[in-house]
Design a protein around this motif. Structure first.
Motif, PDB file in Angstrom:
ATOM      1  N   ALA A  30       3.258  -7.942  -8.049  1.00  0.00           N
ATOM      2  CA  ALA A  30       2.590  -6.612  -8.476  1.00  0.00           C
ATOM      3  C   ALA A  30       1.052  -6.763  -9.352  1.00  0.00           C
ATOM      4  O   ALA A  30       0.903  -5.767  -9.610  1.00  0.00           O
ATOM      5  CB  ALA A  30       3.747  -5.713  -9.153  1.00  0.00           C
ATOM      6  N   ALA A  31       0.652  -8.061  -9.507  1.00  0.00           N
ATOM      7  CA  ALA A  31      -0.312  -8.173 -10.336  1.00  0.00           C
ATOM      8  C   ALA A  31      -1.455  -7.755  -9.826  1.00  0.00           C
ATOM      9  O   ALA A  31      -1.714  -7.321  -8.613  1.00  0.00           O
ATOM     10  CB  ALA A  31      -0.671  -9.765 -10.622  1.00  0.00           C
ATOM     11  N   PRO A  32      -2.300  -6.664 -10.692  1.00  0.00           N
ATOM     12  CA  PRO A  32      -3.361  -5.950 -10.298  1.00  0.00           C
ATOM     13  C   PRO A  32      -4.291  -6.577  -9.172  1.00  0.00           C
ATOM     14  O   PRO A  32      -4.740  -5.743  -8.409  1.00  0.00           O
ATOM     15  CB  PRO A  32      -4.118  -5.390 -11.564  1.00  0.00           C
ATOM     16  N   GLN A  33      -4.706  -7.758  -9.238  1.00  0.00           N
ATOM     17  CA  GLN A  33      -5.569  -8.112  -8.412  1.00  0.00           C
ATOM     18  C   GLN A  33      -4.982  -8.339  -7.000  1.00  0.00           C
ATOM     19  O   GLN A  33      -5.667  -8.425  -6.045  1.00  0.00           O
ATOM     20  CB  GLN A  33      -5.857  -9.698  -8.845  1.00  0.00           C
ATOM     21  N   ARG A  34      -3.730  -8.300  -6.674  1.00  0.00           N
ATOM     22  CA  ARG A  34      -3.043  -8.347  -5.316  1.00  0.00           C
ATOM     23  C   ARG A  34      -2.624  -6.784  -5.130  1.00  0.00           C
ATOM     24  O   ARG A  34      -2.193  -6.861  -3.755  1.00  0.00           O
ATOM     25  CB  ARG A  34      -1.778  -9.305  -5.531  1.00  0.00           C
ATOM     26  N   LEU A  35      -2.463  -6.132  -5.817  1.00  0.00           N
ATOM     27  CA  LEU A  35      -2.089  -4.622  -5.557  1.00  0.00           C
ATOM     28  C   LEU A  35      -3.287  -3.831  -4.686  1.00  0.00           C
ATOM     29  O   LEU A  35      -4.334  -3.940  -4.968  1.00  0.00           O
ATOM     30  CB  LEU A  35      -1.664  -3.726  -6.814  1.00  0.00           C
ATOM     31  N   LYS A  36      -2.727  -3.071  -3.491  1.00  0.00           N
ATOM     32  CA  LYS A  36      -3.613  -2.483  -2.773  1.00  0.00           C
ATOM     33  C   LYS A  36      -2.577  -1.347  -2.285  1.00  0.00           C
ATOM     34  O   LYS A  36      -1.451  -1.209  -2.642  1.00  0.00           O
ATOM     35  CB  LYS A  36      -4.256  -3.237  -1.622  1.00  0.00           C
ATOM     36  N   PHE A  37      -3.394  -0.370  -1.431  1.00  0.00           N
ATOM     37  CA  PHE A  37      -2.708   0.540  -0.870  1.00  0.00           C
ATOM     38  C   PHE A  37      -3.208   0.818   0.588  1.00  0.00           C
ATOM     39  O   PHE A  37      -4.414   1.114   0.602  1.00  0.00           O
ATOM     40  CB  PHE A  37      -2.758   1.982  -1.774  1.00  0.00           C
ATOM     41  N   ASP A  38      -2.334   0.685   1.319  1.00  0.00           N
ATOM     42  CA  ASP A  38      -2.671   0.786   3.057  1.00  0.00           C
ATOM     43  C   ASP A  38      -1.758   1.608   3.725  1.00  0.00           C
ATOM     44  O   ASP A  38      -0.547   0.933   3.766  1.00  0.00           O
ATOM     45  CB  ASP A  38      -2.983  -0.727   3.418  1.00  0.00           C
ATOM     46  N   LEU A  39      -2.123   2.740   4.230  1.00  0.00           N
ATOM     47  CA  LEU A  39      -0.975   3.329   4.886  1.00  0.00           C
ATOM     48  C   LEU A  39      -0.673   2.921   6.312  1.00  0.00           C
ATOM     49  O   LEU A  39       0.355   3.307   7.089  1.00  0.00           O
ATOM     50  CB  LEU A  39      -1.325   4.983   5.163  1.00  0.00           C
ATOM     51  N   ALA A  40      -1.638   1.924   6.847  1.00  0.00           N
ATOM     52  CA  ALA A  40      -1.579   1.533   8.067  1.00  0.00           C
ATOM     53  C   ALA A  40       0.036   1.080   8.569  1.00  0.00           C
ATOM     54  O   ALA A  40       0.378   1.530   9.553  1.00  0.00           O
ATOM     55  CB  ALA A  40      -2.643   0.621   8.550  1.00  0.00           C
ATOM     56  N   PRO A  41       0.508   0.108   7.655  1.00  0.00           N
ATOM     57  CA  PRO A  41       1.909  -0.210   7.994  1.00  0.00           C
ATOM     58  C   PRO A  41       2.816   0.688   8.093  1.00  0.00           C
ATOM     59  O   PRO A  41       3.670   0.752   8.933  1.00  0.00           O
ATOM     60  CB  PRO A  41       2.194  -1.353   6.807  1.00  0.00           C
ATOM     61  N   LEU A  42       2.731   1.782   7.355  1.00  0.00           N
ATOM     62  CA  LEU A  42       3.676   2.899   7.306  1.00  0.00           C
ATOM     63  C   LEU A  42       3.234   3.645   8.885  1.00  0.00           C
ATOM     64  O   LEU A  42       4.427   4.043   9.396  1.00  0.00           O
ATOM     65  CB  LEU A  42       3.551   3.868   6.267  1.00  0.00           C
ATOM     66  N   LEU A  43       2.245   4.090   9.132  1.00  0.00           N
ATOM     67  CA  LEU A  43       2.005   4.676  10.134  1.00  0.00           C
ATOM     68  C   LEU A  43       2.253   4.049  11.434  1.00  0.00           C
ATOM     69  O   LEU A  43       2.236   4.630  12.600  1.00  0.00           O
ATOM     70  CB  LEU A  43       0.344   5.224  10.085  1.00  0.00           C
ATOM     71  N   GLN A  44       2.414   2.732  11.456  1.00  0.00           N
ATOM     72  CA  GLN A  44       2.951   1.995  12.720  1.00  0.00           C
ATOM     73  C   GLN A  44       4.434   2.079  12.846  1.00  0.00           C
ATOM     74  O   GLN A  44       4.925   1.745  13.859  1.00  0.00           O
ATOM     75  CB  GLN A  44       2.306   0.491  12.304  1.00  0.00           C
ATOM     76  N   GLN A  45       4.982   2.609  11.773  1.00  0.00           N
ATOM     77  CA  GLN A  45       6.611   2.760  11.995  1.00  0.00           C
ATOM     78  C   GLN A  45       6.838   4.029  12.821  1.00  0.00           C
ATOM     79  O   GLN A  45       6.092   5.059  12.860  1.00  0.00           O
ATOM     80  CB  GLN A  45       6.932   2.897  10.657  1.00  0.00           C
ATOM     81  N   SER A  46       8.054   4.309  13.102  1.00  0.00           N
ATOM     82  CA  SER A  46       8.440   5.506  14.039  1.00  0.00           C
ATOM     83  C   SER A  46       8.536   6.604  12.705  1.00  0.00           C
ATOM     84  O   SER A  46       8.425   6.500  11.674  1.00  0.00           O
ATOM     85  CB  SER A  46      10.261   5.122  14.315  1.00  0.00           C
ATOM     86  N   TRP A  47       8.596   7.945  13.749  1.00  0.00           N
ATOM     87  CA  TRP A  47       8.391   8.942  12.562  1.00  0.00           C
ATOM     88  C   TRP A  47       9.572   9.159  11.872  1.00  0.00           C
ATOM     89  O   TRP A  47       9.589   9.529  10.733  1.00  0.00           O
ATOM     90  CB  TRP A  47       8.341  10.263  13.582  1.00  0.00           C
ATOM     91  N   LEU A  48      10.944   8.505  12.063  1.00  0.00           N
ATOM     92  CA  LEU A  48      11.899   8.572  11.241  1.00  0.00           C
ATOM     93  C   LEU A  48      11.713   7.672   9.855  1.00  0.00           C
ATOM     94  O   LEU A  48      12.039   8.351   8.690  1.00  0.00           O
ATOM     95  CB  LEU A  48      12.934   7.873  11.980  1.00  0.00           C
ATOM     96  N   VAL A  49      11.037   6.413  10.063  1.00  0.00           N
ATOM     97  CA  VAL A  49      10.915   5.834   8.840  1.00  0.00           C
ATOM     98  C   VAL A  49       9.743   6.282   7.974  1.00  0.00           C
ATOM     99  O   VAL A  49       9.937   6.218   6.944  1.00  0.00           O
ATOM    100  CB  VAL A  49      10.418   4.101   9.369  1.00  0.00           C
TER     101      VAL A  49
END
Length: 176
Positions: free
Chosen positions: A42-61
């Motif tokens: 979780a070091a700041p240089q590696r932390l990012k935010f990308d919704l794409a992995p979530l949006l590729q999941q089923s509606w239930l997830v």
């Protein structure tokens, strides 16, 4: 007929709320510290935010992640709000609804173990029993309501930490 809660927001009540809030924060930090590699990742240089992995999941997830996020964010708010106020009740009902919705959703999410329930589902069972019990305790004005809600929130945080594991959706959203 709804009777108003007659909690006084005394200095002692505010101190108790602060202790609960700090305790939850300490538990969250301890769980992160005890999860191998979690703090280094979780070091700041590696932390990012990308919704794409979530949006590729089923509606239930996706639904599950949004209800968990709602409960995680509202928990600390509830701990510091004056008890018995309209805001505390409204946010409490939203929090309880999010917890129940996420617990129910988890029983239909079985992607990780070939359709089988996993050990993490014990937290879902705890929520299905604990949330109605904690709401009832609030209705009868029992002091154990605060302890029940605190325990449920700690369980939510512990279950949430497991979602940070490599290969899981949250990991991909923040670290890949």
């Amino acid at each position: 007929m709804d009777l108003p809660l007659k909690h006084s927001d005394s200095a002692r009540d505010r101190r108790t709320s602060l202790v609960i809030f700090i305790g939850c924060f300490v538990v969250m930090v301890a769980v992160l510290a005890l999860t191998p590699g979690a703090l280094g990742v979780a070091a700041p240089q590696r932390l990012k935010f990308d919704l794409a992995p979530l949006l590729q999941q089923s509606w239930l997830v996706q639904f599950h992640v949004w209800t968990v996020a709602t409960a995680l964010l509202l928990g600390p708010v509830q701990f510091v709000l004056p008890k018995g106020t309209g805001a505390h009740r409204v946010f409490g009902w939203i929090w309880a609804s999010a917890m129940l919705a996420t617990a129910i959703a988890t029983f239909f999410i079985r992607d990780m173990r070939d359709g089988q329930l996993s050990p993490i589902h014990i937290f879902s069972l705890m929520a299905l029993i604990g949330v109605p019990l904690a709401v009832w305790l609030a209705r009868v004005k029992a002091m154990s309501h605060a302890r029940a809600m605190t325990g449920l929130y700690i369980g939510l945080v512990i279950a949430g930490v497991t979602a940070i594991a490599p290969g899981r959706v949250i990991w991909a959203m923040f670290f890949s």
